[in-house]
Motif scaffolding. Sequence first.
Motif: not given
Length: 76
Positions: A18-41, A52-57
Amino acid sequence: MNIITAAEIKVGTQLAEANGFLWDVAKIVKQTPKTITVRLCSDFFSFRQHWTTQPDGTPGWVLKTFRKSSRLYGIA
């Protein structure tokens, strides 16, 4: 900025808060017929662990699930 449905989300789509801050969709994690789960960065997010990448990768991310019929502000 356009109004899109969550079903239109692809890797590279930018979604706006709402404040105009933008998120980039980095990955489509899961899709079902009714939902979509994404990774935002974002390079501009103040919490470094979200872009960033965490120390454990593990990649930085925020997971978000949308109903495919949800209307969102986005840039495809």
